[in-house]
Design an enzyme around this catalytic site. Structure first.
Site, short mmCIF file in Angstrom:
data_model
loop_
_atom_site.label_atom_id
_atom_site.label_comp_id
_atom_site.label_asym_id
_atom_site.label_seq_id
_atom_site.Cartn_x
_atom_site.Cartn_y
_atom_site.Cartn_z
N ARG A 64 0.82 -1.21 0.00
CA ARG A 64 0.00 0.00 0.00
C ARG A 64 0.86 1.26 0.00
NH1 ARG A 64 -3.54 2.79 4.31
NH2 ARG A 64 -5.10 3.87 3.02
N HIS A 68 0.58 4.39 -2.54
CA HIS A 68 0.40 5.78 -2.09
C HIS A 68 1.59 6.66 -2.45
CE1 HIS A 68 -3.17 5.42 0.93
NE2 HIS A 68 -3.35 4.69 -0.14
N VAL A 72 1.01 9.89 -5.92
CA VAL A 72 1.21 11.29 -5.52
C VAL A 72 2.50 11.79 -6.17
CG1 VAL A 72 1.44 12.87 -3.57
CG2 VAL A 72 -0.02 10.84 -3.37
N ASN A 96 -3.52 8.91 4.57
CA ASN A 96 -2.29 8.33 5.13
C ASN A 96 -2.25 8.34 6.66
OD1 ASN A 96 -1.24 7.83 2.58
ND2 ASN A 96 -0.13 9.80 2.48
N HIS A 195 -6.45 -5.75 -2.29
CA HIS A 195 -7.27 -5.85 -1.07
C HIS A 195 -7.58 -7.30 -0.70
CE1 HIS A 195 -8.81 -1.40 -1.15
NE2 HIS A 195 -7.51 -1.50 -0.97
N THR A 243 -9.07 -15.01 3.83
CA THR A 243 -7.62 -15.25 3.83
C THR A 243 -6.84 -13.93 3.81
OG1 THR A 243 -7.79 -15.47 1.42
CG2 THR A 243 -7.69 -17.52 2.68
C1 HEM Z 1 -9.27 1.49 -5.87
C2 HEM Z 1 -9.10 2.43 -4.97
C3 HEM Z 1 -8.63 2.14 -3.57
C4 HEM Z 1 -9.21 2.58 -2.44
C5 HEM Z 1 -10.44 3.46 -2.33
C6 HEM Z 1 -8.45 2.04 -1.34
C7 HEM Z 1 -8.71 2.28 -0.01
C8 HEM Z 1 -8.11 1.63 1.04
C9 HEM Z 1 -8.42 1.84 2.42
C10 HEM Z 1 -9.45 2.82 2.95
C11 HEM Z 1 -7.65 1.00 3.16
C12 HEM Z 1 -7.64 0.83 4.67
C13 HEM Z 1 -6.88 1.95 5.31
C14 HEM Z 1 -7.24 2.14 6.76
O1 HEM Z 1 -8.38 1.83 7.12
O2 HEM Z 1 -6.40 2.61 7.53
C15 HEM Z 1 -6.84 0.26 2.24
C16 HEM Z 1 -5.94 -0.71 2.61
C17 HEM Z 1 -5.10 -1.34 1.73
N1 HEM Z 1 -4.97 -1.05 0.38
FE1 HEM Z 1 -6.23 0.06 -0.73
N2 HEM Z 1 -7.43 1.27 -1.83
C18 HEM Z 1 -7.49 1.32 -3.19
C19 HEM Z 1 -6.59 0.73 -4.06
C20 HEM Z 1 -5.47 0.03 -3.67
C21 HEM Z 1 -4.39 -0.34 -4.54
C22 HEM Z 1 -4.29 0.04 -6.02
C23 HEM Z 1 -3.51 -1.03 -3.79
C24 HEM Z 1 -2.19 -1.64 -4.18
C25 HEM Z 1 -1.89 -2.04 -5.41
C26 HEM Z 1 -4.05 -1.11 -2.44
C27 HEM Z 1 -3.49 -1.81 -1.41
C28 HEM Z 1 -3.99 -1.84 -0.12
C29 HEM Z 1 -3.50 -2.74 0.91
C30 HEM Z 1 -2.46 -3.82 0.71
C31 HEM Z 1 -4.19 -2.40 2.08
C32 HEM Z 1 -3.98 -3.02 3.49
C33 HEM Z 1 -2.83 -2.29 4.15
C34 HEM Z 1 -2.48 -2.76 5.55
O3 HEM Z 1 -3.05 -3.73 6.06
O4 HEM Z 1 -1.59 -2.12 6.16
N3 HEM Z 1 -5.23 -0.42 -2.41
N4 HEM Z 1 -7.12 0.68 0.96
#
Ligand code: HEM
Ligand code: NAG
Length: 321
Positions: A64, A68, A72, A96, A195, A243
């Site tokens: 993630r 991010h 940007v 962030n 996700h 999972t």
């Molecule tokens: C399509 C639009 C996307 C939205 C709206 C989005 C939104 C989010 C949100 C809200 C979270 C949780 C953050 C929190 O609650 O603190 C999250 C977690 C995550 N996102 Fe996304 N995301 C998107 C796309 C992506 C992309 C493109 C990737 C990577 C290629 C990604 C990888 C991740 C990962 C791996 C997590 C878990 C991180 C952790 O457990 O530390 N996301 N995302």
């Protein structure tokens, strides 16, 4: 004697190497550090193995972080910069703050790399390699990472607040935010498969589990149990309930069952243009892997600083003066 699979893998790797060297954007190359830091990939991998072993979620968090960074002002390590008097970075941006994590792991990788290849490898490239390792170590596909990015001397809080998609976005907004980065709707749907690993905070899915109608009521009730209607903003839930530390295609299987955690997740399967693709990924893990890898390489190519632009930071958190 090499097995047939190994031979196929070697041929495939060579083909992708040649392909990736010959695309129009010839600035980045998998061989960028071949002479200057030949063991780079192994050093990054070794540090990531330890990090993911002590906390499996870290594979997700680093992936993630790379997303991010790239969204940007390009993949330039800008997200890694700390705030300091007179310098506001991206860490306090809404998407962030209290959310992105893994900076200590990037610091550890960087210091292990510096020990062997002094002042040579950018933080932006380290993040690109570490993100791939995160995916691989949680059971996902590997790919040839293109390198040669340099580190920014600036960061943008405003761009972080406006360019990163919010979990409340609908499909049209998501599509246009990815299009703004040169990524197609197909890229977006494949990248969202990230996700399949990691966790999200209650504040980001509360409205979805209490007020949306395109959600399995049993799933909503399950999530409401640890995400109250008010309070508990930072309570965590796995994004993929079955999972959460395995990089598979169950994210899409969940969407078919209306078990997307964020409103934005379920938008990909809600009667719109991405439904068929989500269904296809839910049936074929390998179709998903192929598209995910292609889209990760595209995302990693967003506006890199190359040549003499930017710098090679010694400490990923601070701009070298
Ligand atoms: C399509 C639009 C996307 C939205 C709206 C989005 C939104 C989010 C949100 C809200 C979270 C949780 C953050 C929190 O609650 O603190 C999250 C977690 C995550 N996102 Fe996304 N995301 C998107 C796309 C992506 C992309 C493109 C990737 C990577 C290629 C990604 C990888 C991740 C990962 C791996 C997590 C878990 C991180 C952790 O457990 O530390 N996301 N995302
Ligand atoms: C659900 O919708 C109602 C009516 O718009 C609103 O008052 C309430 O705050 C919403 N709840 C959540 C958790 O978003």
């Amino acid at each position: 004697m090499a097995s047939r699979d190994q031979l196929i893998f070697v041929v495939f790797s060579l083909a992708s190497l040649i392909f990736s060297c010959s695309t129009i954007d010839a600035q980045l190359s998998p061989l960028f550090y071949a002479r200057t830091c030949p063991n780079l990939q192994a050093i990054v991998r070794e540090t990531m193995i330890q990090a993911v072993r002590s906390e499996p979620r870290m594979g997700a968090s680093i992936l993630r972080l790379f997303f991010h960074d790239c969204f940007v002002n390009g993949c330039d390590g800008s997200i890694l910069l700390d705030d300091k008097p007179g310098f506001i970075g991206e860490k306090s941006a809404l998407p962030n703050a209290r959310s992105v994590r893994g900076f200590e792991v990037i610091d550890a990788v960087k210091s292990n790399v510096e020990a062997v290849c002094k002042a040579t490898v950018s933080c932006a490239d380290i993040l690109a390699l570490a993100a791939q390792d995160g995916v691989v170590l949680l059971g996902g596909p590997s790919w040839v990472v293109r390198l040669g990015r340099r580190d920014s001397t600036t960061a943008s809080l405003t761009a972080a607040n406006t360019n990163l998609p919010p979990p409340f976005a609908n499909l049209d907004v998501l599509k246009s935010m990815f299009a703004n980065k040169g990524l197609t709707a197909r890229d977006m749907t494949a990248l969202s498969g990230a996700h399949t690993i990691g966790f999200g905070r209650c504040v980001n899915f509360r409205a979805h589990i209490y007020n949306d109608t395109n959600i399995d009521p049993n799933f909503a009730a399950l999530r409401q149990a640890t995400c109250p209607a008010s309070g508990g903003d930072n309570n965590l839930s796995p994004i993929d309930p079955s999972t959460p530390i395995l990089f598979d295609n169950s994210y899409y299987q969940n969407l078919l069952r209306h078990r997307g955690l964020f409103h934005s997740d379920q938008e990909l399967f809600n009667g719109g243009s991405q439904d068929a693709l989500v269904a296809a990924y839910s049936f074929s893990r390998l179709l998903f892997y192929g598209d995910f890898v292609a889209a990760m390489i595209k995302m990693g190519d967003i506006s890199p600083l190359t040549g003499t632009a930017g710098q090679i930071r010694l400490n990923c958190r601070v701009v070298d003066s």
